[in-house]
Design an enzyme around this catalytic site. Sequence first.
Site, PDB file in Angstrom:
ATOM      1  N   TYR A  15       0.732  -1.228  -0.058  1.00 53.58           N
ATOM      2  CA  TYR A  15      -0.117   0.098   0.186  1.00 53.58           C
ATOM      3  C   TYR A  15       0.956   1.296  -0.067  1.00 53.58           C
ATOM      4  CZ  TYR A  15      -4.006   3.069   0.700  1.00 53.58           C
ATOM      5  OH  TYR A  15      -4.787   3.988   0.529  1.00 53.58           O
ATOM      6  N   PHE A  71      -7.174  20.551 -25.620  1.00 59.04           N
ATOM      7  CA  PHE A  71      -7.516  19.148 -25.618  1.00 59.04           C
ATOM      8  C   PHE A  71      -8.588  18.768 -24.849  1.00 59.04           C
ATOM      9  CE2 PHE A  71      -7.390  14.694 -24.286  1.00 59.04           C
ATOM     10  CZ  PHE A  71      -7.174  14.147 -25.442  1.00 59.04           C
ATOM     11  N   THR A  72      -9.581  17.959 -25.221  1.00 56.71           N
ATOM     12  CA  THR A  72     -10.978  17.656 -24.743  1.00 56.71           C
ATOM     13  C   THR A  72     -10.893  17.412 -23.160  1.00 56.71           C
ATOM     14  OG1 THR A  72     -10.471  15.185 -24.935  1.00 56.71           O
ATOM     15  CG2 THR A  72     -11.645  16.611 -26.647  1.00 56.71           C
ATOM     16  N   ASP A  88       1.853  19.671 -21.039  1.00 63.96           N
ATOM     17  CA  ASP A  88       1.254  18.276 -21.263  1.00 63.96           C
ATOM     18  C   ASP A  88       2.081  17.409 -22.118  1.00 63.96           C
ATOM     19  OD1 ASP A  88      -0.321  16.357 -22.252  1.00 63.96           O
ATOM     20  OD2 ASP A  88      -2.088  17.329 -22.524  1.00 63.96           O
ATOM     21  N   LYS A 104       0.155   6.946 -23.939  1.00 65.82           N
ATOM     22  CA  LYS A 104       0.574   7.208 -25.087  1.00 65.82           C
ATOM     23  C   LYS A 104       2.182   6.899 -25.344  1.00 65.82           C
ATOM     24  CE  LYS A 104      -3.614   9.299 -25.033  1.00 65.82           C
ATOM     25  NZ  LYS A 104      -3.804  10.472 -24.187  1.00 65.82           N
ATOM     26  N   ARG A 138     -12.496  13.978 -35.076  1.00 67.73           N
ATOM     27  CA  ARG A 138     -12.056  15.181 -34.255  1.00 67.73           C
ATOM     28  C   ARG A 138     -12.538  16.295 -34.933  1.00 67.73           C
ATOM     29  NH1 ARG A 138     -11.703  13.655 -29.261  1.00 67.73           N
ATOM     30  NH2 ARG A 138      -9.849  12.781 -28.569  1.00 67.73           N
ATOM     31  N   PHE A 194     -18.375  13.482 -27.643  1.00 66.50           N
ATOM     32  CA  PHE A 194     -18.022  12.357 -28.643  1.00 66.50           C
ATOM     33  C   PHE A 194     -17.895  10.929 -27.994  1.00 66.50           C
ATOM     34  CE2 PHE A 194     -13.522  12.165 -26.973  1.00 66.50           C
ATOM     35  CZ  PHE A 194     -13.560  13.225 -26.231  1.00 66.50           C
TER      36      PHE A 194
END
Length: 471
Positions: free
Chosen positions: A85, A137-138, A228, A271, A395, A462
């Site tokens: 933990y 970005f969304t 980001d 990614k 997009r 979306f």
Amino acid sequence: MSANFNSTPNKPARHRSWAEPFKIKMVELLKTTTIEERQRAIAEAGYNTFLLRSEDVYIDLLTDSGVSAMSDRQWAGMMLGDESYAGSANFYHLEATVRECYSYAHMVPTHQGRAAEHILSKLLIKPGDYVPGNMYFTTTRLHQELAGGTFVDVIVDEAHDPQSELPFKGNVDIAKLDALVERVDAKNIPYVSLATCVNMAGGQPVSMANLRELRDWCTRHKVLLVHDMTRVAENAWFIKQREVGYADKSVAAIVHEICALTDAATMSAKKDALVNIGGFLAMNDPDLYRRACDMIVVYEGLHTYGGLAGRDMEAMAIGIRESIDDNHIRARIGQVEYLGAKLQAAGVPIVRPVGGHAVFLDARRILPHVAQELLPAQALAAALYVDSGVRAMERGVVSAGRDAKTGQNYYPKLELVRLTIPRRVYTQAHMDVVAESVIEVTEQAASIRGLRFVYEPEQLRFFLGRFEPVA
Ligand SMILES: *Cc1c(COP(=O)(O)O)cnc(C)c1O
């Protein structure tokens, strides 16, 4: 033909293709479907490729997120999971890797990128603030808005033009930042949100020169610079290819240099970092780190696991190193460029230059007879699936959503279908099939009709929206 032989080991080869720096040890069999089955499947999915079952998909280019093939070393790392933990050994391995490869002094793991965005937005944004960024970005914009902020697009104008050949279409337009400061005052700007290899612009990179200028601007105005870094390695490859002075630097060195120019970062490790789940929030300021730890225990888990199993953190630590290897990135982007070149040679309108993680089809030009209100990119993605079982993603206006204040649709200049290439998953022959199908659908585009919403979710519509063809 010994003259063609490269006998000196250190002499670079004259020309070699981008062939994969790995071989395949295990395969996953794919189902093939008939066109009738696919017509039924897309209608059941409300013409939204997100709602298809993956077993009904032949080549899945929905996203590059969490779909990478892990290496044998990463799988071996999974067996080294220290499922404690508190204070897992894998956390310390990950923390050391983030420090060494990405330069950030502190890091809290999160279950994926948007969790890091959530924590960061809550910590830094107060209601009424403005958050400039190089295209939205969304999930990033949504968390900024939920925290009371207003996103302001400061990307260069060329980013909105799919035909502009600018090599760094992800760059920030510093004049737009200056104009914003004039209008709202720097004390209402908690940070600039900088994405590397800007997803929504078509996977377009930021140059080091622009980043340095931005660093100076942020220092001058006492505004933080938040990175980001979801696709930082791909951005580094483009800098190596396109920016003067970087050809002889390694991708690893360029990645480190980019990160070191920023103050904090959010990462979706699903990614670039080659894992199926995971992310983190990183920063240099010890006080921000302390506040992030306090918040992470509320939303994610203890600061040494943040919603991840020990084995996930181990796979991420190993994946980060593999992701910044020159040979890996060369083949990864080489495959994307291979698909892009095939489509372009056939005259299919795509976003130029081809980006790092995807080829983006220009739905406006492919379906000039479908008005943007009738969701051309959504309709094109559905038609592509019916043709060949290739799953892509919209997009365009559907992804852009509505203005939170006025309730009006955002109508973005870019109306795109994204063919996103998972890392290390598909072969060149798969790319050939994708190209053949896209070319055929483009040739028959006049028969594609627009769509309208039959169910429109309030946020990130979306993902779960449902549609029907218009008569
Ligand atoms: C995917 C992505 C995110 C969000 O990360 P998740 O892991 O999907 O939550 C944020 N920014 C960019 C640029 C992304 O591509």
